[in-house]
Design a protein around this motif. Sequence first.
Motif, PDB file in Angstrom:
ATOM      1  N   GLU A  27      -4.192 -19.693   2.652  1.00  0.00           N
ATOM      2  CA  GLU A  27      -3.664 -20.429   1.290  1.00  0.00           C
ATOM      3  C   GLU A  27      -2.817 -19.579   0.542  1.00  0.00           C
ATOM      4  O   GLU A  27      -3.364 -18.050   0.537  1.00  0.00           O
ATOM      5  CB  GLU A  27      -5.366 -20.441   0.993  1.00  0.00           C
ATOM      6  CG  GLU A  27      -5.879 -21.493   1.934  1.00  0.00           C
ATOM      7  CD  GLU A  27      -7.148 -21.815   0.795  1.00  0.00           C
ATOM      8  OE1 GLU A  27      -7.390 -21.558   0.233  1.00  0.00           O
ATOM      9  OE2 GLU A  27      -7.816 -23.378   2.031  1.00  0.00           O
ATOM     10  N   TYR A  28      -2.338 -19.756  -0.313  1.00  0.00           N
ATOM     11  CA  TYR A  28      -1.083 -19.938  -0.961  1.00  0.00           C
ATOM     12  C   TYR A  28      -0.945 -20.566  -1.703  1.00  0.00           C
ATOM     13  O   TYR A  28      -0.716 -22.022  -2.199  1.00  0.00           O
ATOM     14  CB  TYR A  28       0.419 -19.609  -0.570  1.00  0.00           C
ATOM     15  CG  TYR A  28       0.773 -18.955   0.960  1.00  0.00           C
ATOM     16  CD1 TYR A  28       0.941 -18.095   1.229  1.00  0.00           C
ATOM     17  CD2 TYR A  28       0.210 -19.388   2.218  1.00  0.00           C
ATOM     18  CE1 TYR A  28       0.913 -16.853   2.184  1.00  0.00           C
ATOM     19  CE2 TYR A  28       0.709 -18.859   3.198  1.00  0.00           C
ATOM     20  CZ  TYR A  28       0.657 -17.698   3.139  1.00  0.00           C
ATOM     21  OH  TYR A  28       1.220 -16.786   4.675  1.00  0.00           O
ATOM     22  N   GLU A  29      -1.387 -20.260  -3.493  1.00  0.00           N
ATOM     23  CA  GLU A  29      -1.009 -21.555  -4.356  1.00  0.00           C
ATOM     24  C   GLU A  29       0.613 -21.283  -4.941  1.00  0.00           C
ATOM     25  O   GLU A  29       0.901 -20.094  -5.557  1.00  0.00           O
ATOM     26  CB  GLU A  29      -2.002 -20.802  -5.600  1.00  0.00           C
ATOM     27  CG  GLU A  29      -2.281 -21.537  -6.804  1.00  0.00           C
ATOM     28  CD  GLU A  29      -3.107 -21.550  -7.930  1.00  0.00           C
ATOM     29  OE1 GLU A  29      -3.246 -21.798  -9.014  1.00  0.00           O
ATOM     30  OE2 GLU A  29      -4.510 -20.864  -7.195  1.00  0.00           O
ATOM     31  N   VAL A  30       0.622 -22.618  -5.187  1.00  0.00           N
ATOM     32  CA  VAL A  30       1.875 -22.997  -5.165  1.00  0.00           C
ATOM     33  C   VAL A  30       1.962 -24.142  -6.007  1.00  0.00           C
ATOM     34  O   VAL A  30       1.438 -25.050  -5.957  1.00  0.00           O
ATOM     35  CB  VAL A  30       2.780 -22.721  -3.723  1.00  0.00           C
ATOM     36  CG1 VAL A  30       4.396 -23.167  -4.730  1.00  0.00           C
ATOM     37  CG2 VAL A  30       2.553 -22.221  -2.294  1.00  0.00           C
ATOM     38  N   GLY A  31       2.656 -23.612  -7.507  1.00  0.00           N
ATOM     39  CA  GLY A  31       2.452 -24.719  -8.703  1.00  0.00           C
ATOM     40  C   GLY A  31       1.204 -25.668  -9.243  1.00  0.00           C
ATOM     41  O   GLY A  31       1.254 -26.854  -8.933  1.00  0.00           O
ATOM     42  N   GLY A  32       0.302 -24.346  -8.879  1.00  0.00           N
ATOM     43  CA  GLY A  32      -1.337 -25.364  -9.362  1.00  0.00           C
ATOM     44  C   GLY A  32      -1.898 -26.604  -8.390  1.00  0.00           C
ATOM     45  O   GLY A  32      -3.132 -26.923  -8.095  1.00  0.00           O
ATOM     46  N   VAL A  33      -1.133 -26.186  -7.397  1.00  0.00           N
ATOM     47  CA  VAL A  33      -1.948 -26.353  -5.964  1.00  0.00           C
ATOM     48  C   VAL A  33      -2.098 -25.270  -4.487  1.00  0.00           C
ATOM     49  O   VAL A  33      -1.059 -25.028  -4.820  1.00  0.00           O
ATOM     50  CB  VAL A  33      -1.206 -27.934  -5.525  1.00  0.00           C
ATOM     51  CG1 VAL A  33      -1.036 -28.753  -6.135  1.00  0.00           C
ATOM     52  CG2 VAL A  33       0.416 -27.621  -4.290  1.00  0.00           C
ATOM     53  N   VAL A  34      -2.581 -26.012  -3.284  1.00  0.00           N
ATOM     54  CA  VAL A  34      -2.412 -25.060  -2.235  1.00  0.00           C
ATOM     55  C   VAL A  34      -2.289 -25.430  -0.672  1.00  0.00           C
ATOM     56  O   VAL A  34      -1.906 -26.312  -0.465  1.00  0.00           O
ATOM     57  CB  VAL A  34      -3.826 -25.276  -2.294  1.00  0.00           C
ATOM     58  CG1 VAL A  34      -4.426 -24.128  -0.998  1.00  0.00           C
ATOM     59  CG2 VAL A  34      -4.738 -24.551  -3.193  1.00  0.00           C
ATOM     60  N   PHE A  35      -1.213 -24.445  -0.737  1.00  0.00           N
ATOM     61  CA  PHE A  35      -0.119 -24.841   0.575  1.00  0.00           C
ATOM     62  C   PHE A  35      -1.442 -23.284   1.819  1.00  0.00           C
ATOM     63  O   PHE A  35      -1.173 -22.976   1.771  1.00  0.00           O
ATOM     64  CB  PHE A  35       1.255 -24.761   1.032  1.00  0.00           C
ATOM     65  CG  PHE A  35       1.712 -23.813   1.709  1.00  0.00           C
ATOM     66  CD1 PHE A  35       2.355 -26.102   2.730  1.00  0.00           C
ATOM     67  CD2 PHE A  35       1.713 -23.335   1.944  1.00  0.00           C
ATOM     68  CE1 PHE A  35       2.958 -24.816   3.625  1.00  0.00           C
ATOM     69  CE2 PHE A  35       2.713 -23.282   3.131  1.00  0.00           C
ATOM     70  CZ  PHE A  35       3.350 -24.113   3.940  1.00  0.00           C
ATOM     71  N   ALA A  36      -1.849 -24.531   3.067  1.00  0.00           N
ATOM     72  CA  ALA A  36      -2.304 -23.625   3.412  1.00  0.00           C
ATOM     73  C   ALA A  36      -1.546 -23.727   5.590  1.00  0.00           C
ATOM     74  O   ALA A  36      -0.678 -24.292   6.099  1.00  0.00           O
ATOM     75  CB  ALA A  36      -3.799 -23.923   3.970  1.00  0.00           C
ATOM     76  N   ILE A  37      -1.177 -22.707   5.563  1.00  0.00           N
ATOM     77  CA  ILE A  37      -1.021 -22.004   7.126  1.00  0.00           C
ATOM     78  C   ILE A  37      -2.086 -22.130   8.492  1.00  0.00           C
ATOM     79  O   ILE A  37      -3.460 -21.309   7.879  1.00  0.00           O
ATOM     80  CB  ILE A  37       0.365 -21.047   7.789  1.00  0.00           C
ATOM     81  CG1 ILE A  37      -0.466 -19.728   7.053  1.00  0.00           C
ATOM     82  CG2 ILE A  37       1.663 -21.733   6.766  1.00  0.00           C
ATOM     83  CD1 ILE A  37       1.023 -18.932   6.920  1.00  0.00           C
ATOM     84  N   SER A  38      -1.876 -22.576   9.261  1.00  0.00           N
ATOM     85  CA  SER A  38      -3.105 -21.993  10.149  1.00  0.00           C
ATOM     86  C   SER A  38      -2.576 -22.499  11.940  1.00  0.00           C
ATOM     87  O   SER A  38      -2.304 -22.786  11.962  1.00  0.00           O
ATOM     88  CB  SER A  38      -4.327 -23.243   9.381  1.00  0.00           C
ATOM     89  OG  SER A  38      -5.465 -23.238  10.533  1.00  0.00           O
ATOM     90  N   ASN A  39      -3.651 -21.755  12.637  1.00  0.00           N
ATOM     91  CA  ASN A  39      -3.569 -22.423  14.175  1.00  0.00           C
ATOM     92  C   ASN A  39      -4.978 -22.315  14.308  1.00  0.00           C
ATOM     93  O   ASN A  39      -5.339 -22.130  15.381  1.00  0.00           O
ATOM     94  CB  ASN A  39      -3.409 -20.853  14.715  1.00  0.00           C
ATOM     95  CG  ASN A  39      -3.327 -19.653  14.547  1.00  0.00           C
ATOM     96  OD1 ASN A  39      -4.387 -19.340  13.999  1.00  0.00           O
ATOM     97  ND2 ASN A  39      -2.717 -18.457  14.911  1.00  0.00           N
ATOM     98  N   ALA A  43      -5.090 -27.489  19.868  1.00  0.00           N
ATOM     99  CA  ALA A  43      -4.136 -28.722  19.027  1.00  0.00           C
ATOM    100  C   ALA A  43      -2.770 -28.885  17.923  1.00  0.00           C
ATOM    101  O   ALA A  43      -1.936 -30.047  18.114  1.00  0.00           O
ATOM    102  CB  ALA A  43      -5.202 -30.248  19.496  1.00  0.00           C
ATOM    103  N   TRP A  44      -3.196 -28.380  17.007  1.00  0.00           N
ATOM    104  CA  TRP A  44      -2.083 -27.903  15.884  1.00  0.00           C
ATOM    105  C   TRP A  44      -0.966 -27.229  17.080  1.00  0.00           C
ATOM    106  O   TRP A  44      -1.273 -26.283  16.306  1.00  0.00           O
ATOM    107  CB  TRP A  44      -3.003 -27.715  14.640  1.00  0.00           C
ATOM    108  CG  TRP A  44      -4.034 -28.876  14.444  1.00  0.00           C
ATOM    109  CD1 TRP A  44      -4.263 -29.680  14.445  1.00  0.00           C
ATOM    110  CD2 TRP A  44      -4.611 -28.136  13.604  1.00  0.00           C
ATOM    111  NE1 TRP A  44      -5.839 -30.212  14.182  1.00  0.00           N
ATOM    112  CE2 TRP A  44      -5.853 -28.955  13.459  1.00  0.00           C
ATOM    113  CE3 TRP A  44      -4.659 -27.381  12.689  1.00  0.00           C
ATOM    114  CZ2 TRP A  44      -6.716 -28.566  11.897  1.00  0.00           C
ATOM    115  CZ3 TRP A  44      -5.441 -26.667  11.710  1.00  0.00           C
ATOM    116  CH2 TRP A  44      -7.039 -28.252  11.297  1.00  0.00           C
TER     117      TRP A  44
END
Length: 104
Positions: A27-39, A43-44
């Motif tokens: 997870e990365y906090e960007v401008g007060g919200v969280v953006f996440a990358i995942s594997n 199936a994703w």
Amino acid sequence: MNRARAFYEGVLSLKPTSITCEGKWVEYEVGGVVFAISNIEPAWTPSSQGTTVAFEVNDIYDVVSLLKAHGSAIFEDVFETPVCQMAIVSDPDGNKITIHKRKA
């Protein structure tokens, strides 16, 4: 995940705020919200279809040039809308990313 993290952290300069599931969820906090990358779920799979995440930047031309220099595919180079300039690029796995700069 190594390639994705190198892109989001090395090229876009995001700083991880949480790494869980043995590194399969970042997870990365960007401008007060969280953006996440995942594997975490097999199936994703990466895709250039469907939705995109958007990042607002200070100088769209500098950021798009940086992304081009790092080999990002450009789906739509910088273009004008009534409210912003935007470009649609990809991360190393082919996921679309919108880069935009709001007009004053």
